[in-house]
Design a protein around this motif. Sequence first.
Motif, short mmCIF file in Angstrom:
data_model
loop_
_atom_site.label_atom_id
_atom_site.label_comp_id
_atom_site.label_asym_id
_atom_site.label_seq_id
_atom_site.Cartn_x
_atom_site.Cartn_y
_atom_site.Cartn_z
N ARG A 39 46.21 -41.24 28.88
CA ARG A 39 45.66 -40.70 27.63
C ARG A 39 44.17 -41.03 27.50
N SER A 40 43.78 -42.22 27.95
CA SER A 40 42.36 -42.57 27.84
C SER A 40 41.50 -41.72 28.77
N LEU A 41 42.14 -41.17 29.82
CA LEU A 41 41.42 -40.30 30.76
C LEU A 41 41.68 -38.82 30.45
N ASN A 42 42.56 -38.58 29.46
CA ASN A 42 42.94 -37.21 29.11
C ASN A 42 43.52 -36.46 30.31
N LEU A 43 44.46 -37.10 31.01
CA LEU A 43 45.09 -36.50 32.19
C LEU A 43 46.61 -36.48 32.02
N VAL A 67 44.71 -55.24 35.09
CA VAL A 67 43.87 -54.66 34.03
C VAL A 67 44.64 -53.53 33.37
N GLY A 68 44.53 -53.45 32.03
CA GLY A 68 45.34 -52.48 31.31
C GLY A 68 44.67 -51.18 30.96
N LYS A 69 43.36 -51.07 31.23
CA LYS A 69 42.73 -49.81 30.84
C LYS A 69 41.68 -49.35 31.83
N ALA A 70 41.33 -48.08 31.71
CA ALA A 70 40.38 -47.45 32.64
C ALA A 70 38.97 -48.00 32.42
N SER A 71 38.26 -48.22 33.51
CA SER A 71 36.87 -48.69 33.41
C SER A 71 35.95 -47.53 33.07
N PRO A 72 34.75 -47.83 32.54
CA PRO A 72 33.78 -46.76 32.28
C PRO A 72 33.43 -46.00 33.56
N GLU A 73 33.38 -46.70 34.70
CA GLU A 73 33.08 -46.04 35.98
C GLU A 73 34.16 -45.03 36.33
N LEU A 74 35.42 -45.42 36.09
CA LEU A 74 36.53 -44.51 36.39
C LEU A 74 36.48 -43.28 35.48
N LYS A 75 36.19 -43.52 34.19
CA LYS A 75 36.11 -42.39 33.25
C LYS A 75 35.03 -41.41 33.69
#
Length: 179
Positions: free
Chosen positions: A83-87, A46-54
């Motif tokens: 970047r999607s998690l701003n970390l 999977v290439g991106k963070a899940s809503p649960e992870l965010k």
Amino acid sequence: MTWNNLLQPDLILSGSVLTLTPDIIQQYGLKGLVLDVDETLVPITVGKASPELKQWVEQIRACAALCLVSNNLSESRIGGIARSLNLPYYLGAAKPSRRKIRAALQSMSLPEHQVGMVGDRLFTDVIAGNRLGMFTILVEPIVHADAALRSHPIRNFEVWISEALGATITPKQTKIDKE
Ligand SMILES: [Mg+2]
């Protein structure tokens, strides 16, 4: 430090990183977490963070500094997730090498014993964290939704070797005393 001590996580969770709560973080006096990415935060397929992870990151960042440290060399994958998690993030870490984790610790300005090294692998994440004197947390890998792809021969092998060397890899939420 002997092999079984290097391979012994301080804490073993019976669930994924999402089961790591602010209560647990505070219980062990942790002020920061260095997070592995592949299969700790995001399945390799999977290439991106899940809503649960965010949602988890937003909850945890209120009580702990966070930084991603991945062995993956892909800037597009690891950078995109970070970047999607701003970390902040480091890639190509070559764990169990300490170099990029040390850089992450310096960027957090925290002593190593107050920072948790969180990952799904014993021979990379746990050894690297233990070598630095961090509080090491082994989590269950976040895996592909397809049950046929859930087998983890490498992780199973690592658990088998670690136990053969005297480490205890049984999920429990209490600290295991190192000798
Ligand atoms: Mg991993």
